[in-house]
Design a protein around this motif. Sequence first.
Motif, mmCIF file in Angstrom:
data_model
loop_
_atom_site.group_PDB
_atom_site.id
_atom_site.type_symbol
_atom_site.label_atom_id
_atom_site.label_comp_id
_atom_site.label_asym_id
_atom_site.label_seq_id
_atom_site.Cartn_x
_atom_site.Cartn_y
_atom_site.Cartn_z
ATOM 1 N N UNK A 141 0.484 -0.791 -0.275
ATOM 2 C CA UNK A 141 0.222 -0.067 -0.160
ATOM 3 C C UNK A 141 0.869 1.318 -0.130
ATOM 4 N N UNK A 142 0.213 2.644 -0.548
ATOM 5 C CA UNK A 142 0.943 3.592 -1.156
ATOM 6 C C UNK A 142 0.493 4.702 -0.220
ATOM 7 N N UNK A 143 1.209 5.360 0.203
ATOM 8 C CA UNK A 143 0.849 6.696 0.685
ATOM 9 C C UNK A 143 1.812 8.153 0.917
ATOM 10 N N UNK A 144 0.558 8.975 0.462
ATOM 11 C CA UNK A 144 1.604 10.417 0.425
ATOM 12 C C UNK A 144 1.469 11.678 1.366
ATOM 13 N N UNK A 145 2.588 11.382 2.378
ATOM 14 C CA UNK A 145 2.436 12.512 3.582
ATOM 15 C C UNK A 145 3.661 13.972 3.154
ATOM 16 N N UNK A 146 2.240 14.543 2.664
ATOM 17 C CA UNK A 146 3.103 16.179 2.037
ATOM 18 C C UNK A 146 3.121 17.220 3.513
ATOM 19 N N UNK A 147 3.751 18.110 3.162
ATOM 20 C CA UNK A 147 4.343 18.991 4.696
ATOM 21 C C UNK A 147 4.169 20.669 3.854
ATOM 22 N N UNK A 148 3.711 21.264 4.334
ATOM 23 C CA UNK A 148 4.090 22.476 4.453
ATOM 24 C C UNK A 148 4.462 23.554 5.321
ATOM 25 N N UNK A 149 5.397 24.241 5.361
ATOM 26 C CA UNK A 149 5.738 24.880 6.811
ATOM 27 C C UNK A 149 5.835 26.713 5.941
ATOM 28 N N UNK A 150 5.352 27.840 6.529
ATOM 29 C CA UNK A 150 4.954 28.575 6.183
ATOM 30 C C UNK A 150 6.128 29.292 6.673
ATOM 31 N N UNK A 151 6.791 30.846 6.539
ATOM 32 C CA UNK A 151 7.738 31.572 7.161
ATOM 33 C C UNK A 151 7.753 32.935 6.573
ATOM 34 N N UNK A 152 8.040 33.789 7.087
ATOM 35 C CA UNK A 152 7.523 35.305 7.184
ATOM 36 C C UNK A 152 8.333 35.940 5.347
ATOM 37 N N UNK A 153 9.382 35.420 5.244
ATOM 38 C CA UNK A 153 10.049 35.739 4.109
ATOM 39 C C UNK A 153 10.775 34.400 3.306
ATOM 40 N N UNK A 208 7.632 31.842 0.080
ATOM 41 C CA UNK A 208 8.242 31.677 1.893
ATOM 42 C C UNK A 208 7.355 30.426 2.828
ATOM 43 N N UNK A 209 7.071 29.821 1.645
ATOM 44 C CA UNK A 209 6.765 28.042 1.762
ATOM 45 C C UNK A 209 8.042 26.901 1.820
ATOM 46 N N UNK A 210 7.803 26.243 2.861
ATOM 47 C CA UNK A 210 8.582 24.862 2.179
ATOM 48 C C UNK A 210 7.819 24.014 2.467
ATOM 49 N N UNK A 211 8.121 23.288 0.643
ATOM 50 C CA UNK A 211 6.970 22.030 0.397
ATOM 51 C C UNK A 211 7.719 20.615 0.344
ATOM 52 N N UNK A 212 7.326 19.706 1.090
ATOM 53 C CA UNK A 212 8.080 18.000 1.134
ATOM 54 C C UNK A 212 7.005 17.346 1.077
ATOM 55 N N UNK A 213 6.834 16.814 0.194
ATOM 56 C CA UNK A 213 6.464 15.140 0.470
ATOM 57 C C UNK A 213 6.596 13.776 0.433
ATOM 58 N N UNK A 214 6.543 13.488 1.352
ATOM 59 C CA UNK A 214 7.122 11.599 2.035
ATOM 60 C C UNK A 214 6.205 10.494 1.604
ATOM 61 N N UNK A 215 6.705 9.573 1.484
ATOM 62 C CA UNK A 215 6.253 8.602 0.074
ATOM 63 C C UNK A 215 6.367 7.778 0.648
ATOM 64 N N UNK A 216 4.810 6.554 1.466
ATOM 65 C CA UNK A 216 5.146 5.835 2.287
ATOM 66 C C UNK A 216 4.823 3.878 1.359
ATOM 67 N N UNK A 217 5.535 3.178 1.713
ATOM 68 C CA UNK A 217 5.095 2.084 0.941
ATOM 69 C C UNK A 217 5.518 1.117 1.897
ATOM 70 N N UNK A 251 3.264 29.028 10.266
ATOM 71 C CA UNK A 251 1.815 28.133 10.070
ATOM 72 C C UNK A 251 2.636 26.618 9.409
ATOM 73 N N UNK A 252 1.726 25.540 9.794
ATOM 74 C CA UNK A 252 2.275 23.788 9.304
ATOM 75 C C UNK A 252 1.409 23.701 9.209
#
Length: 290
Positions: A141-153, A208-217, A251-252
């Motif tokens: 089974x496969x899942x995506x766990x995506x993240x967003x961390x927002x910075x002031x600049x 100003x936003x960091x975005x990343x994705x982790x793929x889980x299998x 924010x996150x």
Amino acid sequence: MTTSDSLELNQPARPGLTRRRLVGAAAWAAPAVLAASAVPAYAASRIVTPKFGIFGQLFNTQVGDRESSMMGTDSYTVPIANEAAWQYAAVNGSADSVGAGTFTPGGTIGNGQYGGAGIWIAPPVAEDGSYTGTATIPAGARFYLSYRFEFPSVDERYDPEGWDQNVDHTFVKQATNPTTSLGLNPSLNAYSGAGYTAHQVGEAPVGATWVGVVEIVTTEDLVATAGDTPLAQILFSHAGLLYQPVGDIVSSQIYVEIIQGSLILDPKNGAEQQTIDLRGNKVHTYLKIR
């Protein structure tokens, strides 16, 4: 927390993360929130109902001291009550958190204590409300766990701790529930009931936003069996990301989606076996740091 009917979002399996998909995740279209499934299967004279949920929780461990705080999601730092969004603890320095989706009835860590992100399943539910037989999510089974961390600049943006792009990390099954001895979550048969690999497949800064994705299998079957401890879960957040210190993060957000996987119900009450396509179920959690 109680379960409720799920939103069925059947979509074709996606073979991997493309640049278009990553940018699409960065755009962050409004997702649908999963509760728990309740799609009946009919046999000659009996009915069974599936029950499962996916969930995600964000935390800020030290509200009053950003330089000492950890913020993000994981399954180790601290068990946190599932407080409402925007709600800060009354005592300066206490943890703040927000969760979404459907947690196991006793919480992912213990009774009233929630943490991390993942999926849980229960055996088929018979017409009289009892559990019967087994429920299984087969390995692969496969899942995506995506993240967003927002910075002031843009200048203040940087990678979170635990980000190790294009490296496979292995997480083993934890076959016991350490909270049972404390009287917490007694229905859960394992803290994390199946092994999996986590691959950080890409990141796409957006201003100003960091975005990343982790793929889980998953590398093992997740199995829930009727009995004294019928519930089973996997905690994807053993591969979680966080920031320490929080500093000026605004924010996150986390976003969990099932990309490929089926729930196989094998009841022992005379009802027919059934297979439920889980693809497209998703959950979204947002925590603002003020």
